[in-house]
Motif scaffolding. Sequence first.
Motif, PDB file in Angstrom:
ATOM      1  N   TYR A 165     -42.655 -55.108   8.723  1.00 15.15           N
ATOM      2  CA  TYR A 165     -41.677 -56.127   9.094  1.00 15.15           C
ATOM      3  C   TYR A 165     -41.646 -56.299  10.610  1.00 15.15           C
ATOM      4  O   TYR A 165     -41.415 -55.332  11.349  1.00 15.15           O
ATOM      5  N   VAL A 191     -41.430 -40.883   0.959  1.00 16.91           N
ATOM      6  CA  VAL A 191     -41.460 -42.135   1.700  1.00 16.91           C
ATOM      7  C   VAL A 191     -40.756 -41.978   3.043  1.00 16.91           C
ATOM      8  O   VAL A 191     -39.724 -41.300   3.148  1.00 16.91           O
ATOM      9  N   SER A 233     -47.736 -50.811   3.049  1.00 17.89           N
ATOM     10  CA  SER A 233     -47.672 -51.377   1.708  1.00 17.89           C
ATOM     11  C   SER A 233     -46.937 -50.375   0.822  1.00 17.89           C
ATOM     12  O   SER A 233     -46.321 -49.435   1.323  1.00 17.89           O
ATOM     13  N   THR A 234     -46.986 -50.567  -0.502  1.00 21.41           N
ATOM     14  CA  THR A 234     -46.214 -49.730  -1.401  1.00 21.41           C
ATOM     15  C   THR A 234     -47.106 -49.026  -2.407  1.00 21.41           C
ATOM     16  O   THR A 234     -48.239 -49.439  -2.653  1.00 21.41           O
ATOM     17  N   TYR A 256     -43.315 -48.514  -6.715  1.00 22.55           N
ATOM     18  CA  TYR A 256     -42.497 -49.418  -5.904  1.00 22.55           C
ATOM     19  C   TYR A 256     -42.901 -50.865  -6.172  1.00 22.55           C
ATOM     20  O   TYR A 256     -42.047 -51.751  -6.295  1.00 22.55           O
ATOM     21  N   GLU A 257     -44.205 -51.117  -6.220  1.00 20.82           N
ATOM     22  CA  GLU A 257     -44.682 -52.472  -6.482  1.00 20.82           C
ATOM     23  C   GLU A 257     -44.140 -53.001  -7.801  1.00 20.82           C
ATOM     24  O   GLU A 257     -43.665 -54.133  -7.884  1.00 20.82           O
ATOM     25  N   ARG A 270     -35.442 -51.444  -0.053  1.00 21.45           N
ATOM     26  CA  ARG A 270     -35.583 -52.581   0.851  1.00 21.45           C
ATOM     27  C   ARG A 270     -35.410 -52.144   2.305  1.00 21.45           C
ATOM     28  O   ARG A 270     -34.628 -51.241   2.612  1.00 21.45           O
ATOM     29  N   TYR A 292     -42.463 -50.141   9.344  1.00 17.39           N
ATOM     30  CA  TYR A 292     -43.350 -50.078   8.188  1.00 17.39           C
ATOM     31  C   TYR A 292     -43.076 -48.839   7.339  1.00 17.39           C
ATOM     32  O   TYR A 292     -42.573 -47.821   7.817  1.00 17.39           O
ATOM     33  N   TYR A 293     -43.409 -48.970   6.056  1.00 21.22           N
ATOM     34  CA  TYR A 293     -43.343 -47.855   5.120  1.00 21.22           C
ATOM     35  C   TYR A 293     -44.553 -46.952   5.302  1.00 21.22           C
ATOM     36  O   TYR A 293     -45.668 -47.413   5.571  1.00 21.22           O
ATOM     37  N   THR A 352     -45.581 -56.004   0.345  1.00 29.70           N
ATOM     38  CA  THR A 352     -45.652 -56.067   1.808  1.00 29.70           C
ATOM     39  C   THR A 352     -44.632 -55.094   2.375  1.00 29.70           C
ATOM     40  O   THR A 352     -43.423 -55.320   2.276  1.00 29.70           O
ATOM     41  N   GLY A 353     -45.123 -54.033   2.992  1.00 25.84           N
ATOM     42  CA  GLY A 353     -44.253 -52.962   3.465  1.00 25.84           C
ATOM     43  C   GLY A 353     -44.215 -52.848   4.972  1.00 25.84           C
ATOM     44  O   GLY A 353     -44.136 -51.745   5.516  1.00 25.84           O
ATOM     45  N   ILE A 363     -39.893 -44.302   6.879  1.00 18.90           N
ATOM     46  CA  ILE A 363     -39.894 -45.582   7.588  1.00 18.90           C
ATOM     47  C   ILE A 363     -40.168 -45.307   9.062  1.00 18.90           C
ATOM     48  O   ILE A 363     -39.457 -44.524   9.695  1.00 18.90           O
TER      49      ILE A 363
END
Length: 723
Positions: free
Chosen positions: A197, A247, A181-182, A186-187, A274, A207-208, A194-195, A249
Motif C-alpha cells: 500500500y 504475519v 502479497s498473501t 488469506y487470498e 486489512r 506491506y505484508y 495485493t498486500g 506488517i
Amino acid sequence: MKKLITSLMVSLFFVLTASAQKQITVDDFTTKPTFYQKTVTGINWMNDGKFYSALADNKVIKYDITSGQAVETLVDGTTLNPKIEIEDYSLSADEKKIVILTDSKPIYRRSYTGEYYVYDLTNKTVKKLSSTGRQSYATLSPDGAKVAFVRDNNLFYVDLASMKESQVTDDGKFNAIINGSTDWVYEEEFGFVTGFYWSPDSKKLAYYRFDESAVKEYNLQRWNKGQLYPEDYKFKYPKAGETNSTVEIWITDITTNAKVKADLGTDKDFYIPRVKWTNDPNTLSIRKLNRLQNQLDLIHTNANTGKSSIVLTEREDAYVDLEFIDDLTYLKDGKHFIHSSERDGYKHLYLYSMAGGLVKQVTKGAFEVYEFLGYDEKAKLFYYSSTEVSPLERHLYSISFDGKKKQRLTKNQGSHAINMSKDFQFYIDHHTSASQPSVATLYRSKGNTLVKVLEKNESLTSAIKEYGLSPKSFYTVKASDGSVLNGLMLKPANFDSTKQYPVLIYQYSGPNSQNVTNSWGGSHFYFHQMLTQKGYIVAIVDSRGTGARGEAFKKVTYKQNGKYELEDIITTAKYLGSLSYIDESRMGVWGWSYGGYMSSLAMTKGGGVFKMGIAVAPVTNWRFYDSIYTERYLQTPQLNADGYDQNSPLTFAGDLQGKFLLIHGTADDNVHFQNSVVFQEALINAGKQFDSFYYPDKNHSIPGGKTRHHLYTKMIEYVMANL
C-alpha cells in the motif's frame, strides 16, 4: 358442465403454452450466449465528475457521463507498438498515465501473474514496466511517479521517469516467505492478494510479510498435462487447528530505504484481515483479529517508528463477521472515521473520532447496512445500501451527518447494486428483480434525477419470453424455533395445481449467504429453468445461519455448522411435501461446496427424507477445510471436536438412503478432492451403493464450457432417471 368447460379451457391453455415454449438446452447456458445478461462494467469515474472511462474492444474509452457517448479513445491496444491485448487498466491520479495489464495467468481464485505496460497520455508512448520477469498487482503511487509490483514473492517498484527498478525485499521464496502479497488462506477467506500500500504522499510502502515455512503442505496431482507421469503441485494450506503463517506488517521509506515493523504485540497467532493508510501519511491503519476471530482490534501505527496503539476493539461471543471490513473509511476532515458493527444486533454504521471515541451511531433499526458507499463532504451526506425495505431487497439511501435527514433513493422493488462516482455527483443503479433482468441507469445524485438508461437487456428480455421462463414465487416456512425461513419456487410453465410434481431443493446454506432474493437469476438459474421445462418444481431455501436477517439469525449455527441448516432443509421438505401439488415420494436435494456438504448431510444424517441427492465439491468433514473459514464458525477441532464430527457426513455414512451422486474436481485447491475420496471410502465400508464422478484437473468451480456442459448434462440425466 360450466366448470368442466372451464377446466378444459385451462388445460388447453397450458398445453398451448407448453408447445409454444422453446426448449432450453444445456448449450444455451454453457457454450452459447442465449441468456447472456449485459451490464455496464469497468467503469472508472474520472476526476472532473463529467466523464468516466471503460474498456471496450481493446480500447480504453472516455465517455461523457450525461450522454453516455464516447468522446475520446484514451488508448487503443491494437495501435500500440507492440500491439497489446488490454485485459485491465488503471489511471494515475492525475490521469496522465495508464498502467495496462496483459497476458495474465491465474494462480488461484484471485492471484495471477502478467505483463504490465505504462502508457503516457501526454506523449502517446508505451513502455514495458519490467523486462526481468512477470509481475503481479502493479499499482501506481498516488503522485503517478512510481509503480509497485510483486514478483516471486518479493516487492519491487519502478520509477517511471527513469524506468529504474528497485527491489524492496529479497527473502521471498515459494512455500516459505511472501512479501507484498498473501498466502493461500488469506487470498481465499479474506478476499485479497495485493498486500502492499502506497502512503498518501507516495513516500512509503507498507506491506505484508508472511512466513509460511511451518505450514503443512497439501499435494495436488495434475494428471492431464500430456506427460507420462502426473505432476505434483505442493502448496501451503493450513487446515482447521493446524499451524498458520506468521504475519508481519512492514513499512519502508523509499526515499531513505529505512524499514520499520509495526508493533503488533508478542502473540504470533493472529490475523491481519486489512491494512490501509489513514489520510495522514505517517499513520497506518491495521486491523488485527485473534485466532478464534471473536476480537477485532483497530490499530493505528506510526509509520516512522512502528509504534502502535489500539483505537477500538470489537468483541463477540461468537465471531466478528468480516463481511463488512471494507466499510472502514477515514473522512477527509482528518478527525473522524466510519466503522461498521453488529453491536446492536444488526450491521450498522458508527462515526468515531480519530482517537477512537464514539461520536454517534449513524444508522439504526432492525435491518442490515449492506454496503457503505461513502461520505460526501460537501453535501454532508452518507450514502449506503441496506435491507430496510426487506431482507430480500437492496436499496440506496442517503442520511445527513446529523442523522436527521434519511432518504430512500431507489424506488423500484428489487435489488439495486450501486456504483457511485468519486465526487458523489452521479451513480449508476444496476436494478434487477425476480421478474426483470438487470437494467443499468445513470442518476444525478442531487435531486435524484434520471440522466440516462445505459442498458435495458432487451435481447435477454426477448429470450425470456421466447423460452417461457418460469417466474419466481416466494414462500415462507417456520423453523423449529419459530424463525421464519425465506424460500422461492420455480414451477413448470404449464403448472396444474391438480397434478403432483417431483421437487428438487437447491440450497447453499453457508454462514451469511443468501440465495432467496427479489432479483433476477441466481446460482444455476438456467439449469433449474431447464428442469422446470421437464416437469420438475425447483425450490430454494435460506436456512438459519444465512445473511441479511440480523446477528441472532445468522450466528445461531455457531460451533455446530450443519445442525440447524439440516433441520431447516428437512422442515422445508416436509412443508413442500404437504402441498397438494407436490409428490412427497419424489423429493430431491442438491448443492455445491457448502451446499454439497448440506446435500451430503441430508442424504446421510437426514436419510429417508429425500429420494435422490447430488453433492458437488462438498466438504465432508470440516477438519479437512482451511483454518480461517472453519475456525470462525466452529472454533478449532481441539476446542470443539463434537461440532466437527456430529455434523459430518463421514460420521453418518452408514445412514445413506436413496440415490446419491458425488462429484468433485481432482485439482480443487479449495475444497480438496480428499473430502470426496474419504467420504467414498466411508460409504464403501458401510456397504452403501452410490454414484460418483470426478473431473480431471478441474478446480472448485469445475470450469470450462465443455466441462460445464458435461456436468449439467450428467446432473439433468441423473435427476430425470432417479427423481
